[in-house]
Design an enzyme around this catalytic site. Structure first.
Site, PDB file in Angstrom:
ATOM      1  N   GLY A  11       0.778  -1.237   0.000  1.00  0.00           N
ATOM      2  CA  GLY A  11       0.000   0.000   0.000  1.00  0.00           C
ATOM      3  C   GLY A  11       0.804   1.279   0.000  1.00  0.00           C
ATOM      4  N   SER A  12       1.975   1.279  -0.644  1.00  0.00           N
ATOM      5  CA  SER A  12       2.734   2.534  -0.638  1.00  0.00           C
ATOM      6  C   SER A  12       2.048   3.611  -1.481  1.00  0.00           C
ATOM      7  CB  SER A  12       4.180   2.306  -1.104  1.00  0.00           C
ATOM      8  OG  SER A  12       4.234   2.010  -2.472  1.00  0.00           O
ATOM      9  N   ASN A  13       1.384   3.220  -2.553  1.00  0.00           N
ATOM     10  CA  ASN A  13       0.615   4.230  -3.319  1.00  0.00           C
ATOM     11  C   ASN A  13      -0.586   4.724  -2.531  1.00  0.00           C
ATOM     12  OD1 ASN A  13       1.646   4.831  -6.147  1.00  0.00           O
ATOM     13  ND2 ASN A  13       1.899   2.605  -6.025  1.00  0.00           N
ATOM     14  N   ARG A  60     -15.538 -14.858  -9.562  1.00  0.00           N
ATOM     15  CA  ARG A  60     -15.143 -13.450  -9.678  1.00  0.00           C
ATOM     16  C   ARG A  60     -16.372 -12.545  -9.583  1.00  0.00           C
ATOM     17  NH1 ARG A  60      -9.927 -12.359 -10.999  1.00  0.00           N
ATOM     18  NH2 ARG A  60      -8.798 -14.114 -11.868  1.00  0.00           N
ATOM     19  N   HIS A 104      -0.327   1.871 -13.081  1.00  0.00           N
ATOM     20  CA  HIS A 104       0.365   0.708 -13.654  1.00  0.00           C
ATOM     21  C   HIS A 104       1.840   1.068 -13.820  1.00  0.00           C
ATOM     22  CE1 HIS A 104       0.842  -2.971 -15.916  1.00  0.00           C
ATOM     23  NE2 HIS A 104       1.554  -2.286 -16.793  1.00  0.00           N
TER      24      HIS A 104
HETATM   25  C1  GRF Z   1       2.845  -0.548  -7.773  1.00  0.00           C
HETATM   26  O1  GRF Z   1       4.033  -0.662  -8.504  1.00  0.00           O
HETATM   27  C2  GRF Z   1       1.675  -0.308  -8.681  1.00  0.00           C
HETATM   28  O2  GRF Z   1       1.994   0.454  -9.795  1.00  0.00           O
HETATM   29  C3  GRF Z   1       1.315  -1.697  -9.100  1.00  0.00           C
HETATM   30  O3  GRF Z   1       1.514  -2.501  -7.967  1.00  0.00           O
HETATM   31  C4  GRF Z   1       2.475  -1.871  -7.112  1.00  0.00           C
HETATM   32  C5  GRF Z   1       1.791  -1.688  -5.795  1.00  0.00           C
HETATM   33  O4  GRF Z   1       2.641  -1.166  -4.823  1.00  0.00           O
HETATM   34  N1  GRF Z   1      -0.022  -1.743  -9.632  1.00  0.00           N
HETATM   35  P1  GRF Z   1       2.040  -0.551  -3.486  1.00  0.00           P
HETATM   36  O5  GRF Z   1       1.174  -1.637  -2.859  1.00  0.00           O
HETATM   37  O6  GRF Z   1       1.269   0.658  -3.849  1.00  0.00           O
HETATM   38  O7  GRF Z   1       3.239  -0.263  -2.640  1.00  0.00           O
END
Ligand code: GRF
Length: 211
Positions: A11-13, A60, A104
């Site tokens: 979850g860094s994003n 799904r 992405h």
């Molecule tokens: C990121 O590189 C994002 O672009 C991809 O998966 C990764 C997730 O990383 N879809 P985080 O969980 O947000 O750290």
């Protein structure tokens, strides 16, 4: 406008989005995995968290129905996928057309799918990066909101390149989210149009310092 963030892992994003203090509030962080590290981070900051465990559903479609119910219950209008590792069904994607956004780790349309950094190194591209885009039924294919570019250096490994891209992900995702939440970018005939302050659709390449 309230938004939800969907995660599957660290979850860094998600952290970058929440730390950006976007307009509106994060109504829920929703994970399809009960052990996603990002859940603890979110709840420590008082953000409501929900687990919709995909393993509890036979199909799904059933999972997506439960996911949509969790989103509706949260009151979120915009949905940010942030490392959410489930392919969503077409009815789910259609339901949230124009409100479902993903990041992405490649310069789409290059390298859709998994293992993008390995593919970039294998292919020998000189530039790589990340893309924030609207989600459409075709995987990693929707209208592009913003991109960031990084160089590919001669001695890069996939991990080094991934880390360089991730720094940019944490810049462009909040940038795109803010634009959407403030109504400064919108979908027009299948393309994203930014208005107002002439926000660039593509952020300039930032050469990494200290590498
Ligand atoms: C990121 O590189 C994002 O672009 C991809 O998966 C990764 C997730 O990383 N879809 P985080 O969980 O947000 O750290």
């Amino acid at each position: 406008m309230n938004y939800a963030i969907l995660i599957s892992g660290r979850g860094s994003n998600m952290q970058a989005l929440i730390d950006a203090r976007l307009p509106g509030s994060c109504a829920a962080v929703i994970s399809n995995r009960p052990d996603a590290a990002g859940l603890a981070w979110a709840s420590q900051r008082g953000v409501p968290t929900v687990v919709v465990d995909h393993k509890s559903f036979a199909s799904r479609a059933a999972f997506d129905t439960a996911l949509a119910a969790a989103i509706e219950q949260s009151g979120a209008r915009l949905i940010f996928l942030a490392g959410f590792m489930r392919v969503l069904t077409e009815p789910f994607v259609q339901r949230y057309t124009g409100r479902l956004v993903n990041i992405h780790p490649s310069l789409l349309p290059a390298f859709p799918g998994l293992h993008t950094h390995e593919a970039a190194l294998q292919t020998g591209v000189r530039v790589h990066g990340c893309t924030v885009h609207f989600v459409t039924p075709t995987l990693d294919c929707g209208p592009i909101i913003v991109q960031a570019v990084v160089p590919v250096l001669a001695d890069d490994t996939a991990a080094v390149l991934a880390a360089r891209v991730l720094v940019q992900e944490h810049i462009v995702y909040p940038h795109a989210a803010r634009g959407l939440l403030e109504g400064r970018c919108r979908l027009e005939e299948g393309r994203v149009v930014w208005s107002g302050d002439a926000t660039p659709a593509t952020l300039a390449m930032r050469v990494p310092a200290g590498e």
